[in-house]
Write a protein that holds these residues in place. Structure first.
Motif, short mmCIF file in Angstrom:
data_model
loop_
_atom_site.label_atom_id
_atom_site.label_comp_id
_atom_site.label_asym_id
_atom_site.label_seq_id
_atom_site.Cartn_x
_atom_site.Cartn_y
_atom_site.Cartn_z
N UNK A 53 -8.13 -1.55 0.65
CA UNK A 53 -7.39 -2.63 0.03
C UNK A 53 -5.94 -2.57 0.50
N UNK A 54 -5.37 -3.76 0.68
CA UNK A 54 -4.00 -3.81 1.13
C UNK A 54 -3.28 -5.00 0.50
N UNK A 55 -2.02 -4.76 0.16
CA UNK A 55 -1.15 -5.79 -0.38
C UNK A 55 0.02 -5.94 0.59
N UNK A 56 0.32 -7.17 0.95
CA UNK A 56 1.48 -7.45 1.78
C UNK A 56 2.21 -8.63 1.16
N UNK A 57 3.49 -8.45 0.86
CA UNK A 57 4.29 -9.56 0.35
C UNK A 57 5.71 -9.43 0.90
N UNK A 58 6.60 -10.27 0.44
CA UNK A 58 7.96 -10.27 0.99
C UNK A 58 8.77 -9.05 0.60
N UNK A 59 8.25 -8.22 -0.31
CA UNK A 59 8.96 -7.03 -0.77
C UNK A 59 8.43 -5.73 -0.18
N UNK A 60 7.12 -5.67 0.00
CA UNK A 60 6.53 -4.40 0.40
C UNK A 60 5.14 -4.58 1.01
N UNK A 61 4.66 -3.48 1.54
CA UNK A 61 3.27 -3.34 1.96
C UNK A 61 2.71 -2.18 1.17
N UNK A 62 1.53 -2.35 0.60
CA UNK A 62 0.90 -1.28 -0.18
C UNK A 62 -0.56 -1.17 0.25
N UNK A 63 -0.97 0.04 0.58
CA UNK A 63 -2.33 0.28 1.07
C UNK A 63 -2.98 1.40 0.27
N UNK A 64 -4.20 1.16 -0.19
CA UNK A 64 -4.97 2.18 -0.91
C UNK A 64 -5.72 3.01 0.12
N UNK A 65 -5.37 4.31 0.19
CA UNK A 65 -5.99 5.24 1.13
C UNK A 65 -6.33 6.53 0.40
N UNK A 66 -7.60 6.91 0.41
CA UNK A 66 -8.04 8.15 -0.23
C UNK A 66 -7.60 8.24 -1.68
N UNK A 67 -7.66 7.13 -2.40
CA UNK A 67 -7.35 7.13 -3.83
C UNK A 67 -5.86 7.12 -4.16
N UNK A 68 -5.00 6.97 -3.16
CA UNK A 68 -3.56 6.94 -3.36
C UNK A 68 -3.01 5.66 -2.74
N UNK A 69 -2.15 4.96 -3.47
CA UNK A 69 -1.53 3.75 -2.93
C UNK A 69 -0.23 4.15 -2.24
N UNK A 70 -0.13 3.83 -0.96
CA UNK A 70 1.05 4.10 -0.14
C UNK A 70 1.87 2.82 -0.09
N UNK A 71 3.13 2.90 -0.54
CA UNK A 71 3.99 1.73 -0.61
C UNK A 71 5.17 1.90 0.34
N UNK A 72 5.40 0.88 1.14
CA UNK A 72 6.59 0.84 2.00
C UNK A 72 7.34 -0.42 1.67
N UNK A 73 8.53 -0.27 1.04
CA UNK A 73 9.36 -1.42 0.72
C UNK A 73 10.11 -1.89 1.96
#
Length: 124
Positions: free
Chosen positions: A1-21
């Motif tokens: 699963x991945x979220x991309x918006x104008x503020x950040x990118x967030x990716x669910x990997x191995x049960x942890x969400x990695x967020x890059x603002x």
């Protein structure tokens, strides 16, 4: 699963969400509400720890900080949160935020992503 918006990118990997603002954001309450609503829209009711990578956020309004660190609002469905601090400015920014707003969930800051991931794995 991945979220991309104008503020950040967030990716669910191995049960942890990695967020890059995105760099140099000024986050208002409205921005914080959008970020959280978008996260919940994508990840639904999943509960997970979050890794926030080198945020480089310019500023966060007081109302936005209050919202983001509220367990029922901004921290909804988050088990733990780890921040990567890459320099002295990041370290000072996190100290200031944690001094004013201490999250009620496990939280920590790290200089190494590998160490942060080991710590977060305990909170899956």
């Amino acid at each position: 699963m991945q979220l991309i918006n104008r503020y950040c990118t967030a990716t669910l990997t191995d049960g942890i969400v990695h967020v890059q603002y995105r760099p140099f954001l000024h986050i208002t309450l409205e921005d914080a509400q959008f970020i959280v609503e978008d996260r919940i829209r994508i990840f639904k009711d999943l509960r997970f720890p979050v890794l926030i990578k080198e945020a480089k956020i310019k500023s966060i309004d007081k109302a936005a900080r209050h919202f983001l660190f509220d367990t029922q609002l901004g921290l909804k469905n988050i088990n733990a949160i780890a921040f990567i601090e890459s320099n002295k400015v990041d370290r000072m920014f996190l100290k200031m935020i944690f001094h004013q707003y201490t999250p009620s969930i496990p939280h920590n800051s790290f200089q190494s992503e590998a160490k942060a991931l080991v710590w977060l794995a305990q909170h899956r």
